[in-house]
Each structure stands twice: as structure tokens, then as C-alpha cells.
Design a protein around this motif. Structure first.
Motif, PDB file in Angstrom:
ATOM      1  N   ALA A 179      35.184  34.807  34.231  1.00  0.00           N
ATOM      2  CA  ALA A 179      35.606  35.015  32.591  1.00  0.00           C
ATOM      3  C   ALA A 179      34.509  35.605  31.658  1.00  0.00           C
ATOM      4  N   ALA A 180      33.264  35.223  32.132  1.00  0.00           N
ATOM      5  CA  ALA A 180      32.110  35.339  31.348  1.00  0.00           C
ATOM      6  C   ALA A 180      31.764  37.023  31.741  1.00  0.00           C
ATOM      7  N   PHE A 181      31.952  37.393  32.790  1.00  0.00           N
ATOM      8  CA  PHE A 181      31.740  38.996  32.709  1.00  0.00           C
ATOM      9  C   PHE A 181      32.737  39.822  32.261  1.00  0.00           C
ATOM     10  N   GLU A 182      33.851  39.332  31.915  1.00  0.00           N
ATOM     11  CA  GLU A 182      34.901  40.354  31.271  1.00  0.00           C
ATOM     12  C   GLU A 182      34.266  40.889  29.913  1.00  0.00           C
ATOM     13  N   ASP A 183      34.275  42.388  29.934  1.00  0.00           N
ATOM     14  CA  ASP A 183      33.873  43.070  28.760  1.00  0.00           C
ATOM     15  C   ASP A 183      32.604  43.059  28.480  1.00  0.00           C
ATOM     16  N   ALA A 184      31.738  42.858  29.091  1.00  0.00           N
ATOM     17  CA  ALA A 184      30.220  42.339  28.961  1.00  0.00           C
ATOM     18  C   ALA A 184      29.763  43.831  29.098  1.00  0.00           C
ATOM     19  N   ASP A 185      28.620  43.906  28.138  1.00  0.00           N
ATOM     20  CA  ASP A 185      27.642  44.983  27.860  1.00  0.00           C
ATOM     21  C   ASP A 185      26.391  44.852  28.851  1.00  0.00           C
ATOM     22  N   PHE A 186      26.128  43.516  28.814  1.00  0.00           N
ATOM     23  CA  PHE A 186      24.823  43.091  29.713  1.00  0.00           C
ATOM     24  C   PHE A 186      25.043  41.974  30.478  1.00  0.00           C
ATOM     25  N   VAL A 187      25.008  41.991  31.691  1.00  0.00           N
ATOM     26  CA  VAL A 187      25.104  40.765  32.535  1.00  0.00           C
ATOM     27  C   VAL A 187      23.779  40.414  33.062  1.00  0.00           C
ATOM     28  N   TYR A 188      23.473  38.983  32.909  1.00  0.00           N
ATOM     29  CA  TYR A 188      22.019  38.692  33.327  1.00  0.00           C
ATOM     30  C   TYR A 188      22.192  37.431  34.042  1.00  0.00           C
ATOM     31  N   PRO A 189      22.733  37.587  35.613  1.00  0.00           N
ATOM     32  CA  PRO A 189      22.875  36.707  36.280  1.00  0.00           C
ATOM     33  C   PRO A 189      21.780  36.156  37.186  1.00  0.00           C
ATOM     34  N   LYS A 190      21.417  34.845  37.028  1.00  0.00           N
ATOM     35  CA  LYS A 190      20.217  34.425  37.724  1.00  0.00           C
ATOM     36  C   LYS A 190      20.180  32.927  37.945  1.00  0.00           C
ATOM     37  N   SER A 191      19.600  32.268  38.845  1.00  0.00           N
ATOM     38  CA  SER A 191      19.791  31.042  39.228  1.00  0.00           C
ATOM     39  C   SER A 191      18.750  30.088  38.302  1.00  0.00           C
ATOM     40  N   TRP A 192      18.996  28.796  38.132  1.00  0.00           N
ATOM     41  CA  TRP A 192      17.906  27.818  37.451  1.00  0.00           C
ATOM     42  C   TRP A 192      18.427  26.502  38.069  1.00  0.00           C
ATOM     43  N   ALA A 195      32.500  43.558  42.800  1.00  0.00           N
ATOM     44  CA  ALA A 195      33.750  43.046  42.038  1.00  0.00           C
ATOM     45  C   ALA A 195      33.369  42.465  40.763  1.00  0.00           C
ATOM     46  N   ARG A 196      32.727  41.607  40.673  1.00  0.00           N
ATOM     47  CA  ARG A 196      32.445  41.057  39.316  1.00  0.00           C
ATOM     48  C   ARG A 196      31.722  41.934  38.554  1.00  0.00           C
ATOM     49  N   MET A 197      31.121  42.951  38.820  1.00  0.00           N
ATOM     50  CA  MET A 197      30.494  44.071  38.064  1.00  0.00           C
ATOM     51  C   MET A 197      31.750  44.778  37.397  1.00  0.00           C
ATOM     52  N   SER A 198      32.635  44.966  38.136  1.00  0.00           N
ATOM     53  CA  SER A 198      33.715  45.598  37.767  1.00  0.00           C
ATOM     54  C   SER A 198      34.630  44.918  36.656  1.00  0.00           C
ATOM     55  N   LEU A 199      34.259  43.669  36.399  1.00  0.00           N
ATOM     56  CA  LEU A 199      34.923  43.033  35.261  1.00  0.00           C
ATOM     57  C   LEU A 199      34.399  43.430  33.944  1.00  0.00           C
ATOM     58  N   ALA A 200      33.126  43.698  33.824  1.00  0.00           N
ATOM     59  CA  ALA A 200      32.332  44.072  32.830  1.00  0.00           C
ATOM     60  C   ALA A 200      32.650  45.634  32.293  1.00  0.00           C
ATOM     61  N   LYS A 201      32.140  45.732  31.182  1.00  0.00           N
ATOM     62  CA  LYS A 201      32.473  47.282  30.665  1.00  0.00           C
ATOM     63  C   LYS A 201      31.777  48.267  31.631  1.00  0.00           C
ATOM     64  N   PRO A 202      32.309  49.322  31.920  1.00  0.00           N
ATOM     65  CA  PRO A 202      31.707  50.529  32.686  1.00  0.00           C
ATOM     66  C   PRO A 202      30.372  50.838  32.690  1.00  0.00           C
ATOM     67  N   PRO A 239      23.771  51.911  40.246  1.00  0.00           N
ATOM     68  CA  PRO A 239      23.367  52.587  38.898  1.00  0.00           C
ATOM     69  C   PRO A 239      23.274  51.829  37.744  1.00  0.00           C
ATOM     70  N   GLN A 240      23.957  50.701  37.717  1.00  0.00           N
ATOM     71  CA  GLN A 240      23.952  49.730  36.694  1.00  0.00           C
ATOM     72  C   GLN A 240      22.728  48.800  36.410  1.00  0.00           C
ATOM     73  N   SER A 241      21.836  48.774  37.503  1.00  0.00           N
ATOM     74  CA  SER A 241      20.816  48.052  37.503  1.00  0.00           C
ATOM     75  C   SER A 241      19.557  48.583  36.745  1.00  0.00           C
ATOM     76  N   VAL A 242      19.047  47.697  35.872  1.00  0.00           N
ATOM     77  CA  VAL A 242      17.788  47.968  35.012  1.00  0.00           C
ATOM     78  C   VAL A 242      16.766  47.243  35.278  1.00  0.00           C
ATOM     79  N   ILE A 243      16.809  46.424  36.389  1.00  0.00           N
ATOM     80  CA  ILE A 243      15.625  45.355  36.372  1.00  0.00           C
ATOM     81  C   ILE A 243      14.116  45.840  36.510  1.00  0.00           C
ATOM     82  N   TYR A 244      14.126  47.239  37.092  1.00  0.00           N
ATOM     83  CA  TYR A 244      12.747  47.698  36.999  1.00  0.00           C
ATOM     84  C   TYR A 244      12.308  47.895  35.842  1.00  0.00           C
TER      85      TYR A 244
END
Ligand code: CP
Length: 330
Positions: free
Chosen positions: A232-245, A272-279, A303-308
Motif C-alpha cells: 500500500a505504501a509503494f502505490e503511486d510513490a515518486d520515491f521509495v526508500y526501503p531500509k531496515s532498522w 513487483a513492488r517497484m511496479s506499484l510505484a509510479k513508472p 534503472p530506477q536506482s539512485v543509490i550511488y
């Protein structure tokens, strides 16, 4: 250069006005451009010294601060409790007063739960030089500023209406502090971003941090919501920042931590989760990323990764911070 920031501590973004943070971002962008163009800035901190005190390990933070000092013409010295008298009990006041009588800035990483940020503020109270956070138990302000810079590079200065998702993910091995998600939920709303925080039961953030984040969102007129469903969180997101804590608000007992994490193995960044966010959505992570646990390789290397980009922007943001706080030059 904005001289009003000379000698100002940088322990939490909350201690700086939005205008002050804007001046850091503006200078970071200029320094990045100049670095790419081969324009040197080795006069800015010429003959100045930064002490870098690490209570924990680091790849990005140590090397971006140290490289930044070199590029600005100064010198950085790497310290640990074991390499100093801190291991023998010398306190934050004595350490800060002595180091600041020699040099021009003290950067500290201390993520010890319920100790780290208090240590930094105590040192800052007594040190004659600015104290800069390299991460504590509450905040990771340099990371959040580098991430904000990355958001603007990707989507422009006006981030209103953009959905930024900070999501917990599963990861074994060790308990990561709360400081990255906390720094993000406090900072991003101030710059017009709608924030969604997603986590399973037991992984909530510090109540006082959430109070600050909600106040920042209200003041900025943006949304801040908490959900317990990663999809639900990923739906229509512009940025996703999934990390552990870690479930630090509940327990730090290793067996309990492991059992709680094991119950939530499905919280992972997948294609699959990335496909829930905006293209065009960006996949973000502060690194180090636990491949195969926090995220799949095809997401991390996709291609959507901006980590570097995020990691590189640490250098430029920190150079701007050091130039503004450690140089009285105009
Ligand atoms: N993101 C970050 O702070 O990385 P390090 O722990 O390697 O410094």
C-alpha cells in the motif's frame, strides 16, 4: 558565502532554519558542478583541521568527509574511542575542549541508543569549534541532506505533491539505528514532500521524532501518514526508500530482535513492488544495502536506482557544510 553559519553546530536539521539548509543545498550544487568541471576549492579550508570521531564503522561517511577536507585544502584526522582516551573514560566536554583548541571542526558518529545525540550536544556545548553529526541514535542529518539534494536533482526544486515512502525492510545480521528513517521523516516535509512511513508492528520510531515530523508536515501543509502495509505504501510513490532498522523502541535483545525480524521476511524491495510505484519512481537507499534481504539485485542495480547518486551527494553536501561552518571567509 553566508558567514552567519560560521561555527554553527550541525547535529540535527531541526536546529537549522529552512533558509540555512537552503544555503547548504545551494552551495553543495555549486561545489558539485565545479568539481565536475575541474574547478578547485582548495583555498576554502586551507590549513584547517577536522577531527572525525567514530564510535561505529563507516565506508561513505568517513571517506566523504576526509575527501571533502582534502578537496577544500584542509586536513582530516580519523579518531576512535580506542585510539583516544575516550576508551579510558575521558568525557565529551574534555575531549571537545581539547580538540577544538587545536583544530577547526569536530565530526562525530555515535549511534549508541539513548547516548549518541546527547554526547554530541554535550561536546558542542563546550567545544570552541563546530560539532557536525556524522550520525547519532536520533538523526543522520548529512544523509538526509544528501538525499534531499538527490530528490531535487531528479525532480526539480519544487517537490510539492511528490510522494516519498520510507519503508522498513527485513535484514538479518545486525540492528540498524533509527536515525536514517527519523532524519527523513523530519526533514522531507519541510521541503514540501508528502511522506508515507511504513513498518510492521514493533518497528515504530521515537514518539518525540514523530511529533516533530507531524509538526513539520502541518507547518508545510503536506501529508505525513503511517501505514503497516509495504504494498500500500509503494502505490503511486515518486520515491521509495526501503531500509531496515531495529525494533529499538521495543527491544534490543538479540534473540527477540531476530524473532521479530524473521516474522517479517516478506518486507523486501522487489521488482513487483517497484511496479506499484509510479513508472519514474526512484529507488533509494543510504547504503550499505543488504542485497537479497532488504532489496533484490534487480532493484538495486535497476534503472530506477539512485543509490550511488545519494552516496556521491554526501561528499558535496558535507563540503558545503564544512565550508559554511568552518570558514569565516566570505
Ligand atoms: N550511509 C552511511 O552513513 O554509510 P556509512 O555507514 O558507510 O558511513
Amino acid at each position: 558565502m553566508n558567514t552567519t553559519l560560521f561555527q554553527k553546530d550541525f547535529i540535527s536539521t531541526q536546529d537549522w532554519s529552512t533558509d540555512e539548509l537552503e544555503s547548504v543545498l545551494d552551495l553543495a550544487i555549486r561545489l558539485k558542478q565545479d568539481h565536475g568541471d575541474g574547478v578547485a576549492h582548495d583555498h576554502v579550508l586551507q590549513a584547517k583541521t577536522l577531527y572525525m570521531l567514530f564510535f561505529e564503522e563507516s565506508t561513505r561517511t568517513r571517506n566523504s568527509f576526509e575527501t571533502g577536507m582534502t578537496q577544500l585544502g584542509g586536513h582530516a584526522i580519523f579518531l576512535t574511542p580506542k585510539a583516544t582516551q575516550i576508551d579510558h573514560g575521558e568525557n565529551a566536554k574534555d575531549t571537545g575542549m581539547v580538540l577544538s583548541s587545536y583544530g577547526d571542526g569536530i565530526a562525530v558518529r555515535d549511534s549508541r541508543t539513548a547516548i549518541g545525540q546527547r554526547y554530541l550536544y554535550e561536546m558542542a556545548e563546550h567545544a570552541a569549534a563546530p560539532v557536525i553529526s556524522m550520525q547519532d541514535d536520533v538523526d543522520h542529518p548529512c544523509q538526509a541532506m544528501a538525499d534531499l539534494m538527490s530528490l531535487r536533482e531528479l525532480f526539480g526544486r519544487d517537490l510539492r505533491g511528490r510522494k516519498f515512502v520510507v519503508s522498513w525492510t527485513y535484514a538479518p545480521k545486525y540492528v540498524r539505528p533509527l536515525s536514517v528513517p527519523q532524519s527523513l521523516v523530519m526533514l522531507m516535509p519541510r521541503f514540501g514532500v508528502d511522506v508515507t512511513l511504513a513498518y510492521p508492528e514493533g518497528y515504530h520510531l521515537m514518539p518525540e521524532v514523530m511529533e516533530t515530523a507531524r509538526a513539520n508536515a502541518t507547518a508545510a501543509g503536506v501529508a505525513l501518514e503511517e501505514v503497516h502495509d509495504m504494498d500500500a505504501a509503494f502505490e503511486d510513490a515518486d520515491f521509495v526508500y526501503p531500509k531496515s532498522w531495529g525494533p529499538i523502541m521495543v527491544t534490543e535483545d538479540p534473540a527477540e530482535v531476530e524473532a521479530m525480524a524473521a516474522d517479517n521476511r516478506s518486507w523486501r524491495a522487489t521488482a513487483a513492488r517497484m511496479s506499484l510505484a509510479k513508472p519514474h519512481a526512484a529507488y533509494m537507499h543510504c547504503m550499505p544495502v543488504d542485497r537479497g534481504h532488504e532489496a533484490d539485485d534487480d532493484v538495486i542495480d535497476g534503472p530506477q536506482s539512485v543509490i550511488y547518486r545519494q552516496a556521491e551527494n554526501r561528499l558535496h553536501v558535507q563540503k558545503a557544510l564544512m565550508a559554511l561552518t568552518m570558514s569565516g571567509a566570505t
